[in-house]
Design an enzyme around this catalytic site. Structure first.
Site, PDB file in Angstrom:
ATOM      1  NE  ARG B  75      -3.839  -2.256   0.125  1.00 44.59           N
ATOM      2  CZ  ARG B  75      -4.639  -2.629  -0.869  1.00 44.59           C
ATOM      3  NH1 ARG B  75      -4.481  -2.115  -2.072  1.00 44.59           N
ATOM      4  NH2 ARG B  75      -5.590  -3.520  -0.663  1.00 44.59           N
ATOM      5  CG  HIS B 243      -8.304 -11.362  -9.702  1.00 46.91           C
ATOM      6  ND1 HIS B 243      -9.197 -11.086 -10.679  1.00 46.91           N
ATOM      7  CD2 HIS B 243      -7.754 -10.182  -9.327  1.00 46.91           C
ATOM      8  CE1 HIS B 243      -9.202  -9.781 -10.903  1.00 46.91           C
ATOM      9  NE2 HIS B 243      -8.329  -9.210 -10.100  1.00 46.91           N
ATOM     10  CG  ASP B 316      -6.012  -9.916  -5.555  1.00 45.95           C
ATOM     11  OD1 ASP B 316      -5.388  -8.838  -5.428  1.00 45.95           O
ATOM     12  OD2 ASP B 316      -7.185  -9.970  -5.991  1.00 45.95           O
ATOM     13  CG  HIS B 320      -8.403  -3.457   2.707  1.00 52.02           C
ATOM     14  ND1 HIS B 320      -8.195  -2.242   2.095  1.00 52.02           N
ATOM     15  CD2 HIS B 320      -8.712  -4.336   1.723  1.00 52.02           C
ATOM     16  CE1 HIS B 320      -8.370  -2.388   0.782  1.00 52.02           C
ATOM     17  NE2 HIS B 320      -8.676  -3.651   0.535  1.00 52.02           N
TER      18      HIS B 320
END
Lengths: 312, 433
Positions: B75, B243, B316, B320
């Site tokens: 991130r 994905h 993937d 968060h």
């Protein structure tokens, strides 16, 4: 029986016995609302927060009246007047409520699953007053109460639910509630409004309104939202009312003792003709009256009313 | 210090599968010898120079070329509270990966050479695993104009993807594929028809309906898979489908491969491990895009892995914080972390008889290396990027102990068998259990 449910989140989690017990309690509560002094002390000293993230008139007022008739202290918060507009999350708002020790939180929210989320965060009881497209258990219970009152039973009845099933929490809770209580539920509407896999809730599916209502003891119409035209679910209100609306002619072809229901607010002239709303089969306003009784029963039961008063 | 990895079963598909000892010197594989043979001669020579040697006992364990996760989200820059390049690299090392490919949907987006260089710089400081940044197909991931692939290639971007967003404009996608061909760059496609996915948050079907959540149909993915395959045929470019989650996508890719289209595909451990049932109870740690699908789709993914239609297992990895996950389900962020659970979940496929150990190594190391054009393998002279895992180690997944800054996994508390126990990058041990 002892009612031990702390939260009322959806119809799936209520047993047949619990539903009967709630309806019986609601039947007794109903009488309070026709007394000259419409108040009993059952929930004196209890605090009920009505937390409405989504606009609502009927349900909020109904809960508020129910709480006040039981002498609970109720306060009503809507999104516009809460810290949500300041960016506080639902979880943090819930923790703040919790710190003030309410007994019951009634939640209305536009997102499915929020009542479950809240119930996991607070010690108080949570009553789901509608979460997104998921559930509206108090509506289903007041509908069950109204049908039982008018027909004397629920088991064996044919219930037709017509309209935008996809977006309707009322439809979901009623399919679950009525099938659980032994009724046969058929849903009908344009295929664009019938969600995939809805038959797993126990309803059969029809795309033909006339067919769906032919044998119905109860016809429940759902509100059509004009905005749905934008997602191509139906072309015009005009065509909708012609093909799927409850017209006078359709009512004439229904059973002679049919009951016509609507969770409100009604779009007169769209899903239901003007004269049908006010017609002899309509029990729309009985539903609203019973809504108060059901919500009184639920507030009473989840606050431990039955345990304290030793009822039944 | 030279390292001797002794007694492990070395699996490097197409090259070697036997119990051998590996001597590593100066960051490179210097010798591969049969177990117990004269590798000791090397040792005395090394000793003679006054240096020590470290011996790693790998008996009962599997030694493979370093695992590569070609689909992760670090991130940084932008959301460093979720993951930094450093924490992501450490998470990768703990999961057994020696190389990762971070997607460009950072803030700002990795759509220019400076940002690609910035990621490299941070990766050098982190000094754990190799980082091969994927840059954007379109500027700002906006789907409107091409990025400067020439500059990106020069800066070291390994592939191009607008991952997170699909490239909705078919003409832009066609031109991206053609233009990328000039630089031999791979296009990785996030396949999603946004109009069809609409406001969906879970797989369309009875679970969505019962939960009152808007559904995403399989066709929202497979339509774009088929479009991109058609564009791949039109342009003759290479295409990698990210994905894969649906039965129809697997079929489309299988058929395309039969026709000789240069398409490859990946899936993630959650798509072959879980179904849409995992979201029941409004579990936001099972919310991702594409969503967890039906059991038929999961079966098709397993078949696709078994018959080689799906080339790669990538995680993937999408960190968060609870701020994005402890919210209303429809408002919760998409994605789960995967770096530290991928090996264990993939090894379960071996025990379930879906693919062989060799197959796992192919899908987690050899194939991603081939697709990305990376030179790895257990061969003398190659950089010593090596993963050792213990297929019999039983443990319970504890997200509290993850190196990742985030905890968003649906696998916390799962009892697993099989785990990476050592990760070596360029001869340096970056993780050891």
């Amino acid at each position: 029986m002892r009612f031990t449910k702390k939260n009322i989140l959806d119809m799936e989690s209520l047993s047949v016995d619990e539903i009967n017990f709630i309806l019986d309690t609601a039947d007794r509560m109903k009488e309070i609302s026709i007394r000259p002094i419409k108040k009993v002390p059952a929930l004196r000293g209890k605090t009920v927060i009505l937390f409405f993230y989504e606009p609502s008139t009927r349900t909020r007022i109904s809960f508020d009246i129910a709480a006040k008739r039981l002498s609970a202290d109720s306060l009503s918060i809507s999104t516009a007047s809460s810290s949500i507009v300041k960016g506080e999350t639902l979880a943090d708002t819930a923790r703040n409520f919790e710190a003030m020790n309410p007994d019951v939180i009634v939640l209305r929210h536009s997102s499915a699953g929020t009542a479950h989320l809240l119930a996991g965060l607070v010690k108080s009881s949570v009553i789901n007053a509608g979460d997104g497209m998921h559930a509206h258990p108090t509506q289903a219970l007041l509908d069950l109460m109204t049908v039982r009152e008018k027909k004397g039973k629920i088991s064996g009845l044919h219930i037709a639910i017509i309209g935008d099933i996809s977006h309707s929490r009322v439809a979901r809770s009623n399919i679950t509630g009525f099938t659980k209580m032994g009724a046969e539920v058929v849903i009908a509407g344009p295929p664009t409004m019938i969600p995939k896999g809805i038959e797993t809730l126990g309803a059969s599916v029809s795309y033909n309104v006339d067919e769906a209502i032919r044998n119905a003891d109860v016809i429940m119409m759902l509100r059509i939202q004009k905005e749905r035209q934008e997602s191509f679910l139906f072309p015009t209100e005009r065509e909708y009312s012609k093909v799927y609306g409850l017209t006078k002619e359709r009512v004439e072809n229904a059973r002679s003792n049919v009951l016509i229901m609507h969770p409100g607010p009604v779009n007169r002239g769209v899903e239901m003709a003007y004269e049908v709303v006010d017609g002899p089969y309509s029990i729309i306003f009985d539903q609203v009256t019973n809504g108060v009784a059901v919500r009184m029963a639920l507030l009473y039961l989840v606050s431990g009313g039955a345990r304290n008063a030793g009822a039944d | 210090m030279p390292v001797l990895i002794k007694g492990g079963r070395v699996i490097d598909p197409g090259n070697i599968d036997e119990i051998v000892d590996i001597l590593i010197k100066d960051g490179k594989i210097s010798e591969i010898k049969e177990q117990g043979s004269e590798i000791g001669g090397q040792r005395s020579e090394v000793r003679g120079q006054g240096a020590e040697i470290r011996i790693i006992d790998a008996s009962g364990k599997i030694v493979t070329p370093g695992l590569i996760d070609m689909h992760v989200h670090l991130r940084e820059p932008g959301h460093e509270y979720k993951e930094t390049i450093e924490s992501g690299c450490l998470s990768a090392a703990y999961g057994g990966f020696t190389a990762i490919c971070p997607m460009p949907n950072t803030n700002p987006v990795n759509d220019n050479g400076q940002l690609t260089e910035y990621i490299f710089k941070k990766a050098v400081i982190a000094d754990t695993v190799r980082v091969y940044p994927v840059a954007a197909i379109s500027k700002g991931l906006n789907g409107k104009s091409l990025c400067e692939y020439g500059e990106l290639k020069e800066a070291g971007a390994i592939a191009l993807s607008d991952d997170g967003n699909p490239v909705s404009n078919s003409q832009l996608m066609r031109r991206a594929m053609e233009y990328a061909k000039g630089f031999s760059m791979l296009i990785i496609s996030h396949c999603e028809d946004l109009d069809l996915a609409a406001n969906g948050v879970v797989n369309e079907g009875s679970v969505a309906t019962n939960m009152g959540l808007a559904g995403i149909p399989n066709a929202a993915e497979s339509i774009m898979v088929m479009r991109d395959i058609a564009l791949c045929e039109l342009t003759g470019s290479r295409l990698h489908i990210a994905h894969v989650s649906t039965k129809e996508s697997v079929q489309a890719i299988r058929n395309a491969k039969k026709r000789g289209v240069k398409v490859t595909a990946e899936t993630a451990p959650h798509y072959f491990t879980l179904t849409e049932d995992a979201v029941k109870g409004y579990n936001t740690n099972a919310k991702m895009n594409p969503p967890l699908r039906s059991s038929q789709d999961r079966e098709a993914i397993l078949e696709g892995l078994a018959d080689g239609t799906i080339d790669v297992i990538a995680t993937d990895h999408a960190p968060h914080s609870y701020i994005e996950k402890e919210v209303e389900f429809d408002k919760a962020a998409n994605g789960i972390i995967g770096l530290e659970t991928s090996v264990s979940l993939s090894l379960k496929l071996v025990r379930d008889g879906v693919i062989s150990l060799t197959g796992i190594v192919e899908k987690m190391s050899t194939n991603p290396a081939k697709i990305l054009g990376l030179d790895i393998g257990i061969k003398t002279g190659r950089p010593a990027d090596i993963t050792i895992f213990d297929p019999d180690l039983s443990y319970k997944i504890d997200s509290g102990k993850f190196q990742s800054f985030s905890r968003n996994t649906p696998f916390n508390g799962w009892d697993m068998k099989g785990k990476a126990v050592l990760t070596m990058v360029g001869g340096k041990v970056v993780f050891e259990k």
